[in-house]
Design an enzyme around this catalytic site. Structure first.
Site, mmCIF file in Angstrom:
data_model
loop_
_atom_site.group_PDB
_atom_site.id
_atom_site.type_symbol
_atom_site.label_atom_id
_atom_site.label_comp_id
_atom_site.label_asym_id
_atom_site.label_seq_id
_atom_site.Cartn_x
_atom_site.Cartn_y
_atom_site.Cartn_z
ATOM 1 N N LYS A 139 -57.228 40.499 7.129
ATOM 2 C CA LYS A 139 -56.493 41.016 5.979
ATOM 3 C C LYS A 139 -55.353 41.871 6.512
ATOM 4 C CE LYS A 139 -60.449 41.251 2.836
ATOM 5 N NZ LYS A 139 -61.287 42.152 2.010
ATOM 6 N N HIS A 142 -54.006 47.403 4.811
ATOM 7 C CA HIS A 142 -53.770 47.949 3.478
ATOM 8 C C HIS A 142 -53.339 49.412 3.566
ATOM 9 C CE1 HIS A 142 -54.525 49.117 -0.706
ATOM 10 N NE2 HIS A 142 -54.491 47.829 -0.985
ATOM 11 N N HIS A 145 -55.761 52.297 4.148
ATOM 12 C CA HIS A 145 -56.282 52.669 5.463
ATOM 13 C C HIS A 145 -55.424 53.725 6.159
ATOM 14 C CE1 HIS A 145 -58.526 48.811 5.066
ATOM 15 N NE2 HIS A 145 -59.445 49.529 5.666
#
Length: 579
Positions: A139, A142, A145
């Site tokens: 992924k 984001h 994080h």
């Protein structure tokens, strides 16, 4: 605080009270500065001395205070004056000595100032393992994080600055049922060509599509469970695909970490410990801690009464491991491999219960070191968006911060011509993100506002960087004065004294930051230092002053700049030289 000053005051108290001077050192504190009126430099609480048996508890407090003040007056060339406050004794230090000793300490060892203070000597030393950032592979990184990454980096920096051996671990989310979902979906929907072009974007698109399908298609969920079962049983084809996802992800994440100035000693992950998960289950069973429910899942009873009112699931009915089982295995592996003295986990506050259960299970397994495992939780950031809309990815946030800073710098009349404007703008933008994040209690949620975050004036990361760059410019213009050859009599103006009084607090701020693992104390200290430095820069001219006055002021500004840079680096901020 300059060791000599603290020792000198403690020595006088020791002589009067007949107690070793070491007893008084941790009880002496620097007084926060006030622009409204000059306060004392140090104070000591009488009640803390009574609680520690230094003063008798059965005598009138005010009488003891008055007696001590009479005995202290005129007792030392270091102490200029003493007075009583509400339950405290206040000390004014000889201002010539204050300037000479304090700035002398900084000049002699800029990197050691504060971090080698006597009041920090009783902090536990040893090996500290910090787990932070920990994104899920396959992924894109984001924005959510960001907090874990910069908070964990701050804690690791602080521990290292105070003399600990620090091990920085990125514990990737690289195992679990979501990889069953992604793996099964990629075999059907994925493209190796698209994976080469834009790897994480393609995996993200596949995952979004299959997640939607799984909501209403039982066949998709069954395929995901089967792929994960194959992973746990080391099916070669499933493992090859998973390894490809992992390697791609780590390489992409490293690019983001480099921009943030963050590094790791170890890239770990759930997958590293999934083989040990069965050993954990075996030990739990041997110890009589593993219970099997009617549904066939394995749980550990965490209730005090043994009535299963509180429990943690550790294995599914099909025998596959759970997140907490792998976390137990990871903790056991790390203790064996690194023999840490403390382990700190940095995650959002939604995982508080998870870590309570993790530490509880470790204690039930007779791992006493579980008491030295700490969870540092943090809240959510609300309203973070770019001009293109809602932010999903961290690289978008960094790009936005850099681009807005470039715009602001181009609009400013005071901006310098820079050979590396983009890099400088990015470093300032990241500073702004960090300071905005660190100003409050970590566990608190906060609303993000680009305009407020990137203001050049006020309590922002931009203001920190501007002050540092301004001081560096002054020192370049007149030559660095990081030497002890200065006359302290030329540093007796209000602006000089306020800076000196504030610098006295640096070690106490580091101590408070270390005890609570909260950056806000250091952030607020540095912002106040910037405001004081800004006032001094306007009032204490270097150009046109006599040689001795200029030299003394340059020394003051050089020491201020050193402490500011040291504190910024602990926060994870790269100080810029020009802006």
């Amino acid at each position: 605080m300059a060791c000599f000053i603290r020792r000198a005051v403690s020595s006088q108290l020791s002589r009067i009270c007949g107690v070793k001077e070491e007893v008084f050192i941790p009880h002496l504190s620097a007084v926060p500065v006030s622009k409204k009126q000059f306060g004392p430099d140090l104070r000591i609480s009488l009640s803390s001395l009574i609680q520690n048996g230094v003063l008798p508890a059965d005598q009138d407090l005010q009488s003891q205070t008055d007696l001590l003040i009479r005995q202290l007056k005129g007792s030392s060339t270091v102490i200029e004056d003493v007075s009583s406050g509400r339950g405290v004794i206040n000390f004014r230090i000889n201002k010539l000595l204050l300037a000479e000793e304090l700035l002398g300490d900084i000049c002699r060892e800029p990197e050691g100032f504060g971090v080698k203070s006597e009041i920090l000597q009783n902090l536990p030393r040893g090996r500290t393992l910090v787990e932070y950032s920990s994104p899920n592979i396959a992924k894109k990184f984001h924005a959510g994080h960001l907090r874990s990454t910069i908070i964990g980096n701050f804690i690791a920096n602080l521990k290292a600055a105070l003399g600990n051996e620090v091990i920085r671990v990125n514990y990737l989310g690289d195992w679990g049922m979501q990889f069953g979902l992604l793996g099964a979906a990629f075999q059907r929907l994925g493209s190796q060509e698209k994976l080469k072009e834009n790897p994480l974007q393609h995996l993200f698109q596949v995952y979004v599509q299959v997640s939607r399908e799984a909501e209403h298609d039982e066949g998709v969920r069954l395929a995901a469970a089967e792929f994960f079962r194959r992973l746990e049983h080391h099916d070669e084809q499933a493992l090859l695909l998973w390894k490809q996802f992992r390697e791609i992800s780590v390489q992409e994440y490293k690019k983001i970490y480099q921009r943030l100035g963050v590094s790791f000693d170890h890239y770990s992950g759930e997958s590293f410990h999934q083989n040990k998960a069965q050993q954990v289950l075996n030990e739990l069973k041997t110890r009589g801690l593993l219970k099997i429910t009617q549904k066939g899942t394995g749980v550990v009873d965490l209730s005090t009464e043994g009535d299963m009112s509180s429990y943690s699931s550790v294995v599914r009915s099909d025998g596959t491991s759970l997140y907490i089982t792998r976390d137990v295995a990871a903790a056991l592996d790390r203790k064996e491999e690194f023999d840490f003295d403390e382990m700190i986990y940095v995650t959002d506050k939604s995982q508080c219960l998870h870590f309570q259960q993790l530490f509880h299970i470790l204690r039930l397994m007779d791992r006493q070191w579980a008491d030295r495992c700490i969870h540092v939780p943090f809240g959510l950031v609300k309203g973070m968006s770019t001009r293109r809309g809602e932010v999903v990815f961290l690289e978008d946030v960094i790009d936005e911060a850099r681009n807005r800073m470039i715009h602001n710098m181009n609009q400013s009349k005071t901006s310098k011509e820079l050979s590396d404007q983009e890099l400088t703008a990015e470093q300032i933008g990241i500073s702004a993100l960090i300071v905005q994040d660190f100003k409050g209690r970590l566990i608190s949620d906060y609303k993000f506002d680009w305009e407020r975050v990137l203001q050049a004036q006020g309590d922002t990361g931009v203001f920190l960087q501007y002050t540092h760059a301004r001081l560096r410019s002054l020192l370049r213009m007149h030559g660095d004065a990081n030497q002890t050859d200065f006359d302290p009599s030329h540093l007796q103006e209000d602006q000089s004294i306020l800076i000196l009084q504030h610098l006295l607090r640096y070690d106490e701020v580091l101590l408070q930051s270390a005890l609570e693992l909260q950056p806000r104390y250091l952030v607020n200290f540095l912002l106040t230092l910037c405001h004081l430095a800004s006032s001094a820069h306007k009032a204490l001219q270097v150009k046109g002053s006599s040689t001795h006055v200029a030299q003394a002021r340059l020394c003051l500004f050089s020491c201020t700049c050193s402490v500011l840079a040291n504190g910024m680096k602990i926060l994870g901020i790269t100080p810029v030289e020009r802006m």
